[in-house]
Motif scaffolding. Structure first.
Motif, PDB file in Angstrom:
ATOM      1  N   THR A 204      -6.580   5.333  11.224  1.00  0.00           N
ATOM      2  CA  THR A 204      -7.586   4.282  11.054  1.00  0.00           C
ATOM      3  C   THR A 204      -7.241   3.457   9.819  1.00  0.00           C
ATOM      4  OG1 THR A 204      -9.067   5.646   9.697  1.00  0.00           O
ATOM      5  CG2 THR A 204      -9.396   5.722  12.074  1.00  0.00           C
ATOM      6  N   GLY A 205      -7.636   2.200   9.835  1.00  0.00           N
ATOM      7  CA  GLY A 205      -7.399   1.368   8.652  1.00  0.00           C
ATOM      8  C   GLY A 205      -7.582  -0.103   8.944  1.00  0.00           C
ATOM      9  N   LEU A 206      -7.417  -0.899   7.890  1.00  0.00           N
ATOM     10  CA  LEU A 206      -7.558  -2.346   7.958  1.00  0.00           C
ATOM     11  C   LEU A 206      -6.185  -3.001   7.991  1.00  0.00           C
ATOM     12  CD1 LEU A 206     -10.352  -2.855   5.273  1.00  0.00           C
ATOM     13  CD2 LEU A 206     -10.613  -3.060   7.749  1.00  0.00           C
ATOM     14  N   GLY A 207      -5.996  -3.875   8.955  1.00  0.00           N
ATOM     15  CA  GLY A 207      -4.741  -4.602   9.056  1.00  0.00           C
ATOM     16  C   GLY A 207      -4.967  -5.989   9.616  1.00  0.00           C
ATOM     17  N   ARG A 208      -3.991  -6.859   9.376  1.00  0.00           N
ATOM     18  CA  ARG A 208      -4.115  -8.236   9.858  1.00  0.00           C
ATOM     19  C   ARG A 208      -3.392  -8.377  11.190  1.00  0.00           C
ATOM     20  NH1 ARG A 208      -6.369 -11.631   6.629  1.00  0.00           N
ATOM     21  NH2 ARG A 208      -5.850 -10.352   4.825  1.00  0.00           N
ATOM     22  N   VAL A 209      -4.123  -8.872  12.197  1.00  0.00           N
ATOM     23  CA  VAL A 209      -3.588  -9.072  13.541  1.00  0.00           C
ATOM     24  C   VAL A 209      -3.849 -10.529  13.929  1.00  0.00           C
ATOM     25  CG1 VAL A 209      -3.733  -8.378  15.962  1.00  0.00           C
ATOM     26  CG2 VAL A 209      -4.038  -6.662  14.157  1.00  0.00           C
ATOM     27  N   SER A 210      -2.783 -11.257  14.219  1.00  0.00           N
ATOM     28  CA  SER A 210      -2.906 -12.692  14.545  1.00  0.00           C
ATOM     29  C   SER A 210      -3.733 -13.420  13.479  1.00  0.00           C
ATOM     30  CB  SER A 210      -3.521 -12.876  15.933  1.00  0.00           C
ATOM     31  OG  SER A 210      -2.689 -12.322  16.913  1.00  0.00           O
ATOM     32  N   GLY A 211      -3.506 -13.041  12.240  1.00  0.00           N
ATOM     33  CA  GLY A 211      -4.174 -13.708  11.129  1.00  0.00           C
ATOM     34  C   GLY A 211      -5.568 -13.203  10.818  1.00  0.00           C
TER      35      GLY A 211
ATOM     36  N   PHE B  34       0.828  -1.199   0.000  1.00  0.00           N
ATOM     37  CA  PHE B  34       0.000   0.000   0.000  1.00  0.00           C
ATOM     38  C   PHE B  34       0.866   1.253   0.000  1.00  0.00           C
ATOM     39  CE2 PHE B  34      -3.655  -2.363   0.155  1.00  0.00           C
ATOM     40  CZ  PHE B  34      -3.636  -3.284   1.184  1.00  0.00           C
ATOM     41  N   ALA B  35       0.355   2.295  -0.610  1.00  0.00           N
ATOM     42  CA  ALA B  35       1.119   3.532  -0.798  1.00  0.00           C
ATOM     43  C   ALA B  35       1.212   4.313   0.507  1.00  0.00           C
ATOM     44  CB  ALA B  35       0.477   4.379  -1.873  1.00  0.00           C
ATOM     45  N   ASN B  36       1.984   3.784   1.443  1.00  0.00           N
ATOM     46  CA  ASN B  36       2.131   4.471   2.727  1.00  0.00           C
ATOM     47  C   ASN B  36       3.598   4.574   3.117  1.00  0.00           C
ATOM     48  OD1 ASN B  36       2.722   1.857   3.333  1.00  0.00           O
ATOM     49  ND2 ASN B  36       1.137   1.566   4.872  1.00  0.00           N
ATOM     50  N   GLY B  37       4.460   4.624   2.114  1.00  0.00           N
ATOM     51  CA  GLY B  37       5.875   4.734   2.411  1.00  0.00           C
ATOM     52  C   GLY B  37       6.471   3.441   2.914  1.00  0.00           C
TER      53      GLY B  37
ATOM     54  N   ASN C   4       1.534  -3.867   6.067  1.00  0.00           N
ATOM     55  CA  ASN C   4       0.404  -4.802   6.184  1.00  0.00           C
ATOM     56  C   ASN C   4      -0.843  -4.055   6.625  1.00  0.00           C
ATOM     57  OD1 ASN C   4      -0.818  -7.263   5.991  1.00  0.00           O
ATOM     58  ND2 ASN C   4       0.006  -8.099   7.880  1.00  0.00           N
ATOM     59  N   PHE C   5      -1.001  -2.824   6.134  1.00  0.00           N
ATOM     60  CA  PHE C   5      -2.039  -1.942   6.651  1.00  0.00           C
ATOM     61  C   PHE C   5      -2.622  -1.112   5.517  1.00  0.00           C
ATOM     62  CE2 PHE C   5      -3.098   2.026   9.230  1.00  0.00           C
ATOM     63  CZ  PHE C   5      -4.143   1.453   9.924  1.00  0.00           C
ATOM     64  N   LEU C   6      -3.932  -1.224   5.308  1.00  0.00           N
ATOM     65  CA  LEU C   6      -4.635  -0.369   4.343  1.00  0.00           C
ATOM     66  C   LEU C   6      -5.151   0.832   5.113  1.00  0.00           C
ATOM     67  CD1 LEU C   6      -5.906   0.479   1.721  1.00  0.00           C
ATOM     68  CD2 LEU C   6      -7.709  -1.210   2.068  1.00  0.00           C
ATOM     69  N   GLU C   7      -4.393   1.920   5.075  1.00  0.00           N
ATOM     70  CA  GLU C   7      -4.758   3.089   5.862  1.00  0.00           C
ATOM     71  C   GLU C   7      -5.912   3.834   5.205  1.00  0.00           C
ATOM     72  OE1 GLU C   7      -2.708   6.866   8.203  1.00  0.00           O
ATOM     73  OE2 GLU C   7      -1.468   5.305   7.271  1.00  0.00           O
ATOM     74  N   LEU C   8      -6.892   4.190   6.011  1.00  0.00           N
ATOM     75  CA  LEU C   8      -8.079   4.910   5.554  1.00  0.00           C
ATOM     76  C   LEU C   8      -8.108   6.288   6.207  1.00  0.00           C
ATOM     77  CD1 LEU C   8     -10.645   1.992   5.992  1.00  0.00           C
ATOM     78  CD2 LEU C   8      -9.418   2.619   3.905  1.00  0.00           C
ATOM     79  N   GLY C   9      -8.477   7.286   5.449  1.00  0.00           N
ATOM     80  CA  GLY C   9      -8.633   8.617   6.021  1.00  0.00           C
ATOM     81  C   GLY C   9      -7.335   9.328   6.316  1.00  0.00           C
ATOM     82  N   LEU C  10      -6.229   8.933   5.674  1.00  0.00           N
ATOM     83  CA  LEU C  10      -4.941   9.574   5.945  1.00  0.00           C
ATOM     84  C   LEU C  10      -5.009  11.083   5.722  1.00  0.00           C
ATOM     85  CD1 LEU C  10      -1.859   9.526   6.471  1.00  0.00           C
ATOM     86  CD2 LEU C  10      -1.552   9.033   4.037  1.00  0.00           C
ATOM     87  N   TRP C  11      -5.753  11.508   4.693  1.00  0.00           N
ATOM     88  CA  TRP C  11      -5.801  12.924   4.332  1.00  0.00           C
ATOM     89  C   TRP C  11      -6.835  13.694   5.138  1.00  0.00           C
ATOM     90  CZ3 TRP C  11      -2.504  15.240   0.796  1.00  0.00           C
ATOM     91  CH2 TRP C  11      -1.698  14.378   0.040  1.00  0.00           C
ATOM     92  N   ALA C  12      -7.499  13.078   6.085  1.00  0.00           N
ATOM     93  CA  ALA C  12      -8.523  13.767   6.875  1.00  0.00           C
ATOM     94  C   ALA C  12      -7.961  15.031   7.512  1.00  0.00           C
ATOM     95  CB  ALA C  12      -9.079  12.845   7.956  1.00  0.00           C
TER      96      ALA C  12
END
Length: 586
Positions: free
Chosen positions: A118-125, A78-81, A92-100
């Protein structure tokens, strides 16, 4: 059966090279801005956070998220550096609302990312929604956009039944703006209401308090299923100073609302942890023990990342579109070239391919999951007119036949329980006598109605322009897409900047002339340039993302991976309501 898409993109063409260079430059500038946003309150504020024995928000997330397996291609870049491997990089994180809140609250020194991640990420699978305060931004206080960003994250979690983790480190409401944070239906109090509703629907919620959690914000953790708290943190409705002012009682922070008090006396905290590291380790352990929900009734087949990959390079999408805002409404390219680079094996079962050709509809799979795709076609089309003659239909415009086809396709997807993907590059609906005679309003209403009453998951990607009522018909923000993403080339407005400027210039000039003022061509051009610059700035995706209209601005090459994650999230909710399209205009 032939459903394999081909490609006619000439990567050696001068236009392709120019578009690619402009897109790379645009992305480079946006990535630099994003890196600055991720710094939060800056290095000095980060050091002050660490001096308290606490980690920064992105250091916490780096520990919380599952590591990416070396050599794995399953985790999207994902485009988060994520390339540099720094603690701020969260691959491992789809960040949402970065530009808020971008460009907002400047009179208070700004609020990068609205002071929350905020965003979607995988934790313990497990795929989880994560809401984490950034204490380096005004001590994690809630600005108006902070509340809206958290509410959007909860809405996504609620609609898709995603387990939700809160990392709390917040001073509560930002008092100078309390009237814009506190009272309304989409303000701070709605967060706690959502906690209760999510719990009632069986959406797991776990909170880790790793700093301050005061005033009304103290309700958030206690309204979730499980509460963790680190030593040195504080949880109270009123801090020591306010307690003394209100009732004259003198007490220390630890005695009033420290981790030991809440774990030993009030019984509010379920797990007391010595520090951030052990708290996050406990949180990961708890997430690993969450039960699985039954699978959603959406089609999914076995998926092999290499064998089922698209047949064409995602990087080719850089050269399709001229990112110049002035070209937003006039870019010409075949949207099938985009589809061929995001769907499994570049296979696309196109629906009514020869009818209503300015909108493409069809079935495909993305990551093994079945989807229906509704996309604007930007290549001009030759179509048979009502009198039997041929006419040219302009790419990006929705005509009567296109709207009728799309409406029927959307209804078919709902009948067959197929999630919908909308790919926007739309100028709006066709106007004029021929369009009116053909029933464009009736056909448009049918398409809008089908989108409105759709019950399967809907995901929207704004590729280019998204103008006027076309934005609505293609499942814009008001039509409840589970996610709304945008490319950097997106333009989001009633009409293009040039069209709006031409219209508003005439209005302004007539007003001035009625006042007896004569306008020269130079003055007219000055008015035009001023209006167009303002309009273009407001149509920029960063403007929309700052206000929460867009969940994330994504790199075009990551569209497939982002959609795979969004579709996985949508599949976590197995409940699909009865499809009832109501009265349709026929």
């Amino acid at each position: 059966m032939e459903n394999a898409l081909g490609s006619k993109v000439d990567v050696t063409a001068a236009r392709f090279a120019a578009n690619r260079a402009a897109m790379v430059a645009l992305l480079g500038g946006m990535r630099a801005e994003e890196a600055k946003i991720r710094e939060g309150g800056g290095a000095k504020a980060a050091e002050a956070q660490r001096a308290k024995g606490r980690l920064t928000v992105r250091e916490r997330l780096a520990l919380l998220l599952d590591p990416v397996e070396e050599g794995s291609v399953s985790t999207p870049p994902f485009a988060n550096g994520a390339k540099d491997g720094a603690p701020e990089s969260l691959p491992n994180f789809l960040e949402l609302g970065l530009w808020a809140a971008h460009g907002m609250y400047e009179e208070f020194g700004g609020a990068p990312g609205a002071g929350v991640v905020t965003g979607l990420g995988r934790v313990s699978g497990r795929l989880c929604m994560i809401v984490a305060n950034d204490a380096t931004v005004k001590a994690g206080a809630f600005f108006p956009m902070t509340a809206k960003k958290v509410l959007r994250a909860q809405t996504i979690a609620l609609e898709n039944r995603i387990p939700t983790l809160y990392l709390v480190d917040s001073a509560g409401v930002f008092l100078p703006l309390q009237e814009d944070v506190f009272p309304d239906t989409d303000d701070f109090g709605r967060v706690f209401r959502n906690n209760a509703v999510m719990s009632s629907l069986g959406v797991p919620q776990i909170t880790a308090i790793m700093g301050m959690c005061v005033a009304g914000g103290a309700y958030l953790p206690v309204m979730t299923d499980t509460v963790l708290m680190t030593e040195g943190s504080g949880l109270f409705l009123a801090g020591p100073s306010l307690v003394q002012a209100a009732i004259g009682q003198k007490t220390g922070a630890e005695e009033l609302g420290g981790a030991s008090m809440h774990s030993e006396i009030s019984g509010t905290v379920d797990f007391k942890e010595p520090n951030d590291y052990l708290c996050i380790a406990r949180l990961r352990s708890l997430v690993g023990k969450l039960g699985e929900r039954p699978g959603a009734p959406f089609s999914r087949v076995a998926f092999d990342e290499k064998a089922d990959a698209p047949k064409f390079a995602a990087e080719d999408m850089y050269g399709l579109i001229d990112p110049d805002p002035a070209k937003a409404a006039t870019n010409v390219y075949d949207m099938r070239e985009v589809i061929a680079r995001i769907v499994d094996r570049s296979e696309f079962d196109e629906y009514k391919a020869d009818f209503g050709r300015t909108v493409l509809c069809g079935y495909a799979r993305i990551g093994g999951r079945a989807v229906g795709i509704v996309a604007n076609q930007k290549v001009h089309q030759q179509q048979i007119a009502l009198d039997g003659s041929k006419r040219t239909e302009f790419g990006g415009v929705i005509y009567t036949e296109s709207a009728q086809k799309a409406a029927r396709f959307i209804m078919d997807c709902n009948q067959s329980l197929v999630p919908l993907i909308f790919l926007h590059d739309v100028n709006g609906f066709m106007v004029g006598k021929d369009a009116e005679w053909s029933g464009i309003i009736r056909a448009g209403a049918k398409m809008v109605s089908a989108v409105s009453t759709s019950v399967v998951p809907k995901i929207t990607v704004i590729v280019g322009g998204s103008f006027g009522a076309g934005h609505y018909a293609m499942c814009g923000k008001a039509y409840d897409p589970r996610f709304l993403f945008a490319w950097p080339t997106a333009r989001y407005a009633v009409m293009s900047g040039a069209s709006a400027a031409n219209t508003l210039v005439e209005v302004r000039v007539k007003q001035l002339e009625r006042g007896g003022k004569t306008i020269s061509e130079a003055e007219r051009k000055g008015i035009y340039d001023e209006i167009k610059a303002t309009y273009d700035a407001q149509a920029d995706p960063r403007y929309g993302a700052a206000r929460g209209w867009i969940d994330a601005i994504i790199d075009p090459v990551e569209t497939r991976e982002v959609l795979m994650t969004a579709l996985e999230a949508a599949s976590l909710n197995p409940e699909v309501g009865r499809f009832n399209p109501g009265v349709l205009q026929t």
